[in-house]
Motif scaffolding. Structure first.
Motif, PDB file in Angstrom:
ATOM      1  N   GLY A   1      11.363  14.682   8.973  1.00 20.27           N
ATOM      2  CA  GLY A   1      11.928  13.389   8.592  1.00 20.27           C
ATOM      3  C   GLY A   1      13.354  13.200   9.052  1.00 20.27           C
ATOM      4  O   GLY A   1      13.830  12.063   9.185  1.00 20.27           O
ATOM      5  N   LYS A   2      14.054  14.312   9.314  1.00 20.82           N
ATOM      6  CA  LYS A   2      15.439  14.253   9.769  1.00 20.82           C
ATOM      7  C   LYS A   2      15.567  14.324  11.288  1.00 20.82           C
ATOM      8  O   LYS A   2      16.674  14.323  11.831  1.00 20.82           O
ATOM      9  N   GLY A   3      14.424  14.434  11.981  1.00 22.16           N
ATOM     10  CA  GLY A   3      14.459  14.541  13.434  1.00 22.16           C
ATOM     11  C   GLY A   3      14.814  15.921  13.944  1.00 22.16           C
ATOM     12  O   GLY A   3      15.180  16.078  15.118  1.00 22.16           O
ATOM     13  N   ILE A   4      14.718  16.924  13.073  1.00 21.34           N
ATOM     14  CA  ILE A   4      14.984  18.319  13.465  1.00 21.34           C
ATOM     15  C   ILE A   4      13.676  18.981  13.858  1.00 21.34           C
ATOM     16  O   ILE A   4      12.725  18.998  13.078  1.00 21.34           O
ATOM     17  N   ARG A   5      13.616  19.534  15.059  1.00 25.12           N
ATOM     18  CA  ARG A   5      12.390  20.145  15.550  1.00 25.12           C
ATOM     19  C   ARG A   5      12.183  21.526  14.926  1.00 25.12           C
ATOM     20  O   ARG A   5      13.153  22.229  14.628  1.00 25.12           O
ATOM     21  N   THR A   6      10.906  21.893  14.742  1.00 21.87           N
ATOM     22  CA  THR A   6      10.589  23.131  14.036  1.00 21.87           C
ATOM     23  C   THR A   6       9.503  23.929  14.745  1.00 21.87           C
ATOM     24  O   THR A   6       8.676  23.383  15.474  1.00 21.87           O
ATOM     25  N   ASN A   7       9.524  25.233  14.468  1.00 21.80           N
ATOM     26  CA  ASN A   7       8.488  26.157  14.929  1.00 21.80           C
ATOM     27  C   ASN A   7       7.972  26.890  13.694  1.00 21.80           C
ATOM     28  O   ASN A   7       8.702  27.682  13.092  1.00 21.80           O
ATOM     29  N   CYS A   8       6.743  26.602  13.301  1.00 20.74           N
ATOM     30  CA  CYS A   8       6.155  27.270  12.134  1.00 20.74           C
ATOM     31  C   CYS A   8       5.610  28.621  12.582  1.00 20.74           C
ATOM     32  O   CYS A   8       4.653  28.696  13.367  1.00 20.74           O
ATOM     33  N   THR A   9       6.217  29.693  12.088  1.00 19.43           N
ATOM     34  CA  THR A   9       5.913  31.030  12.561  1.00 19.43           C
ATOM     35  C   THR A   9       5.094  31.826  11.541  1.00 19.43           C
ATOM     36  O   THR A   9       4.899  31.385  10.412  1.00 19.43           O
ATOM     37  N   LEU A  10       4.614  32.979  11.978  1.00 23.24           N
ATOM     38  CA  LEU A  10       3.749  33.846  11.156  1.00 23.24           C
ATOM     39  C   LEU A  10       2.482  33.109  10.724  1.00 23.24           C
ATOM     40  O   LEU A  10       2.092  33.131   9.557  1.00 23.24           O
ATOM     41  N   VAL A  11       1.846  32.493  11.701  1.00 26.86           N
ATOM     42  CA  VAL A  11       0.580  31.782  11.481  1.00 26.86           C
ATOM     43  C   VAL A  11      -0.568  32.676  11.933  1.00 26.86           C
ATOM     44  O   VAL A  11      -0.541  33.235  13.035  1.00 26.86           O
ATOM     45  N   PHE A  12      -1.584  32.804  11.079  1.00 23.12           N
ATOM     46  CA  PHE A  12      -2.699  33.701  11.370  1.00 23.12           C
ATOM     47  C   PHE A  12      -4.069  33.053  11.174  1.00 23.12           C
ATOM     48  O   PHE A  12      -5.081  33.728  11.301  1.00 23.12           O
ATOM     49  N   SER A  13      -4.095  31.746  10.872  1.00 19.07           N
ATOM     50  CA  SER A  13      -5.377  31.093  10.641  1.00 19.07           C
ATOM     51  C   SER A  13      -5.289  29.611  10.992  1.00 19.07           C
ATOM     52  O   SER A  13      -4.205  29.014  10.943  1.00 19.07           O
TER      53      SER A  13
ATOM     54  N   PHE B   1       0.029  34.491  15.810  1.00 22.58           N
ATOM     55  CA  PHE B   1       0.444  35.805  16.297  1.00 22.58           C
ATOM     56  C   PHE B   1      -0.772  36.577  16.826  1.00 22.58           C
ATOM     57  O   PHE B   1      -1.511  37.213  16.073  1.00 22.58           O
ATOM     58  N   VAL B   2      -0.954  36.534  18.132  1.00 26.81           N
ATOM     59  CA  VAL B   2      -2.135  37.110  18.772  1.00 26.81           C
ATOM     60  C   VAL B   2      -2.212  38.610  18.570  1.00 26.81           C
ATOM     61  O   VAL B   2      -3.216  39.149  18.084  1.00 26.81           O
ATOM     62  N   GLY B   3      -1.177  39.323  18.963  1.00 28.29           N
ATOM     63  CA  GLY B   3      -1.207  40.783  18.912  1.00 28.29           C
ATOM     64  C   GLY B   3      -1.372  41.339  17.514  1.00 28.29           C
ATOM     65  O   GLY B   3      -2.095  42.318  17.307  1.00 28.29           O
ATOM     66  N   ARG B   4      -0.721  40.725  16.548  1.00 22.40           N
ATOM     67  CA  ARG B   4      -0.824  41.236  15.170  1.00 22.40           C
ATOM     68  C   ARG B   4      -2.230  41.028  14.608  1.00 22.40           C
ATOM     69  O   ARG B   4      -2.696  41.840  13.798  1.00 22.40           O
ATOM     70  N   LEU B   5      -2.897  39.948  15.014  1.00 18.48           N
ATOM     71  CA  LEU B   5      -4.292  39.759  14.606  1.00 18.48           C
ATOM     72  C   LEU B   5      -5.180  40.813  15.268  1.00 18.48           C
ATOM     73  O   LEU B   5      -6.057  41.399  14.621  1.00 18.48           O
TER      74      LEU B   5
END
Length: 218
Positions: free
Chosen positions: A103-115, A133-137
């Motif tokens: 909402g503030k126009g700040i770009r984000t990267n949502c990390t530690l995604v596994f599903s 996270f390919v390798g950790r899976l």
């Protein structure tokens, strides 16, 4: 597909950038620690140095795990340089923070995604990137590339604009597999990117060309 390099090492970032194929950088406090960059002020200066090398997005990660702390740290990071993308963990307060930043126009990267389910929440909150996270899976006998594929297909089906940034890339074959399943970005160690150059037929072909040239020209 875009190439990001996953490091805080300035020499490696410069080398990757000099290849002419680098689109961005991902880094985190662990990678900063590995380079001996300690303390908030020094880390922020280091992020700016990275941004001055690369003409592309640079993911800088928050340390806080609570909503208020993520907002405070994220806004500080975003103010450092226009290239900064705020990296936020895929937890409840992280999703809330992504919604705020969006909402503030700040770009984000949502990390530690596994599903795919986590990726769905991140996209609905307005994340710019989501990082499975390919390798950790793979490490836990799951199929990291298949998770990337499912997320890519889900985003395509529902028209989400969030880009799939495949992370925890361990080797060159992971990059090839990410291409095959349609990832938007792969963030890789320099060795994996340079590994794409290697092929025995290139080496033998070049050797033959040089040998033939020597025969003709002495």
């Amino acid at each position: 597909m875009k190439f990001f390099i996953d490091t805080a090492n300035l020499d490696q970032i410069r080398e990757a950038n000099d290849l002419g194929v680098l689109d961005g950088v991902t880094t985190n406090p662990s990678l900063m620690e590995k380079e001996g960059i300690k303390g908030k002020e020094n880390q922020q200066k280091h992020y700016i140095e990275i941004c001055n090398i690369v003409d592309g997005d640079v993911s800088a990660e928050v340390i806080a795990t609570d909503y208020e702390g993520m907002i405070r740290e994220g806004e500080e990071l975003a103010a450092l340089h226009p290239h900064i993308v705020v990296k936020v963990p895929c937890i409840a307060d992280g999703i809330k923070a992504i919604k705020h930043f969006s909402g503030k126009g700040i770009r984000t990267n949502c990390t530690l995604v596994f599903s795919p389910g986590q990726a769905l929440l991140a996209a609905k909150a307005g994340a710019t990137y989501v990082s499975p996270f390919v390798g950790r899976l793979d490490d836990i006998c799951s199929d990291g590339i298949d998770v990337v594929r499912k997320i890519v297909e889900m985003y395509s089906l529902y028209g989400f604009k969030t880009q799939v940034l495949a992370a925890s890339i361990r080797h060159t074959q992971h990059i090839i597999q990410c291409i095959e399943v349609g990832a938007d970005v792969a963030t890789c160690p320099l060795s994996a990117i340079k590994g794409l150059l290697k092929h025995p037929l290139t080496d033998s072909g070049l050797a033959q060309f040089l040998a033939d040239y020597k025969k003709v020209n002495g």
